[in-house]
Design an enzyme around this catalytic site. Structure first.
Site, PDB file in Angstrom:
ATOM      1  N   GLY A  69       0.831  -1.193   0.000  1.00  0.00           N
ATOM      2  CA  GLY A  69       0.000   0.000   0.000  1.00  0.00           C
ATOM      3  C   GLY A  69       0.867   1.244   0.000  1.00  0.00           C
ATOM      4  N   GLY A 117       0.172  -4.921   0.912  1.00  0.00           N
ATOM      5  CA  GLY A 117      -1.136  -4.743   0.300  1.00  0.00           C
ATOM      6  C   GLY A 117      -1.363  -5.636  -0.896  1.00  0.00           C
ATOM      7  N   GLU A 140       6.468  -5.620   7.170  1.00  0.00           N
ATOM      8  CA  GLU A 140       5.983  -4.419   7.875  1.00  0.00           C
ATOM      9  C   GLU A 140       6.772  -4.042   9.119  1.00  0.00           C
ATOM     10  OE1 GLU A 140       2.728  -5.760   5.228  1.00  0.00           O
ATOM     11  OE2 GLU A 140       4.102  -6.759   6.614  1.00  0.00           O
ATOM     12  N   ASP A 148      -0.456  -6.660   8.229  1.00  0.00           N
ATOM     13  CA  ASP A 148      -1.895  -6.408   8.261  1.00  0.00           C
ATOM     14  C   ASP A 148      -2.579  -7.011   7.035  1.00  0.00           C
ATOM     15  OD1 ASP A 148      -0.743  -4.517   6.527  1.00  0.00           O
ATOM     16  OD2 ASP A 148      -2.260  -2.997   6.976  1.00  0.00           O
TER      17      ASP A 148
END
Length: 353
Positions: A69, A117, A140, A148
């Protein structure tokens, strides 16, 4: 075969016969997803779920499916004091859940870099096709974030403590190892990926999907060669402890070169992000995808503006000095009460229907 299309510069949409086709088209940014892209993808998925036989998701780039992302843009909003920064995660996670509960098959061709993402766009769908050029990671903790996009759900379900290993180290899996790990459902040699796309779009309906994908997997040159795995056979034993400190202690006790290298890798990560990731991993074992996404959203309400995320993004993605100053800087200084403070219900909770 009839084809209609709608074009947005960063993501392309086509209807080919009775198939929906999504092409990620932001190659200079390795297809990092933005909020407008998320909105468009969600809109088309919603429209196609009652009209299409299946959805094909692919990239226009040979280098990346999707590298994650656009967290730099998110952090810039946080820095400017814009309160809508969390809308990115709110809509991204809703999209992840839509893909995970989609009533028709989604085929994601995860050819090239697939991280963060990009994992969320693919792993919750029914079919994920890797190639020898696929590079998969959930890195991450290196930028002070938590794994996530539903990682709290899917990482604990990987066999042999592989999920904990990936969460703590950000290790990159490549090629056939994704099939071995269960992250990819099928495999295709990269020089056959265009043939596969053509064959997929030539199908009359979804009934032939499984057989077609299996044929490409079975005929892969990788299958017929002695492919050496990058996965250490001792991961299950060395990453069996629930805590970060326990894993580090086990790695030190083992003392092998591999173990000590990964101990050192873990120590480069944000101590706070590591402890958050450990707790999310342990809780995620008993959560549904929906519950996992809601929990991740809650944690990020503090982790993004107040945790190590801002410093990690600065050091790794903006200034690129690769010298983040974590706070606290040592695992032993991250108190349980501090970790508890992240696990608070968001003022505007994530609602997934």
């Amino acid at each position: 075969m009839t084809t209609s299309s709608a074009t947005s510069s960063d993501v392309l949409f086509e209807t080919v016969g009775n198939k929906g086709v999504i092409t990620l088209n932001r190659p200079k940014a390795l297809n990092a997803v933005t909020l407008p892209m998320i909105k468009e993808i969600t809109s088309h998925l919603q429209a196609w779920k009652s009209t299409a036989a299946f959805v094909l998701m692919r990239s226009s780039s040979e280098k990346a499916f999707c590298a994650g992302g656009d967290v730099v843009d998110v952090m810039q909003k946080v820095t400017r004091g814009e309160n809508d920064w969390s809308d990115f995660f709110r809509l991204e996670y809703a999209m992840n859940h839509l893909i995970g509960t989609y009533p028709i098959p989604q085929v994601a061709l995860i050819h090239g870099i697939t991280m963060g993402g990009g994992v969320g766009l693919s792993i919750h769908g029914k079919y994920r096709v890797a190639t020898e050029k696929t590079i998969f990671a959930m890195p991450e903790t290196l930028i002070g974030m938590i794994p996530d996009v539903g990682a709290t759900y899917f990482l604990p379900r990987l066999k042999g403590n592989l999920g904990r290993f990936l969460a703590f180290t950000g290790h990159r899996l490549t090629g056939y190892d994704l099939l071995r790990a269960g992250i990819a459902t099928h495999f295709c040699d990269s020089d056959k990926i265009k043939d596969l796309q053509n064959d997929l779009l030539a199908l009359k309906d979804a009934t032939g999907l499984e057989k077609l994908l299996q044929n490409y997997t079975e005929s892969s040159a990788m299958k017929s060669t002695e492919h050496e795995s990058s996965l250490n056979s001792n991961i299950e034993a060395l990453f069996c402890e629930d805590s970060v400190e326990g894993v580090i202690s086990t790695l030190e006790s083992d003392g092998s070169k591999w173990a000590l290298e990964h101990r050192d890798t873990i120590r480069k990560m944000s101590p706070t992000a590591l402890k958050l990731s450990a707790r999310l991993f342990n809780e995620g074992k008993n959560l549904s995808l929906k519950e996992a996404l809601i929990l991740e959203f809650d944690v990020l309400q503090k982790a993004v503006p107040d945790g190590d995320c801002k410093e990690g993004i600065r050091a790794r993605l903006i200034d690129k000095d690769n010298k983040p100053k974590w706070n606290p800087s040592r695992l032993e200084d991250v108190e349980d009460s501090y970790i508890d403070s992240f696990f608070v219900k968001a003022e505007r909770p994530l609602e997934i229907h």
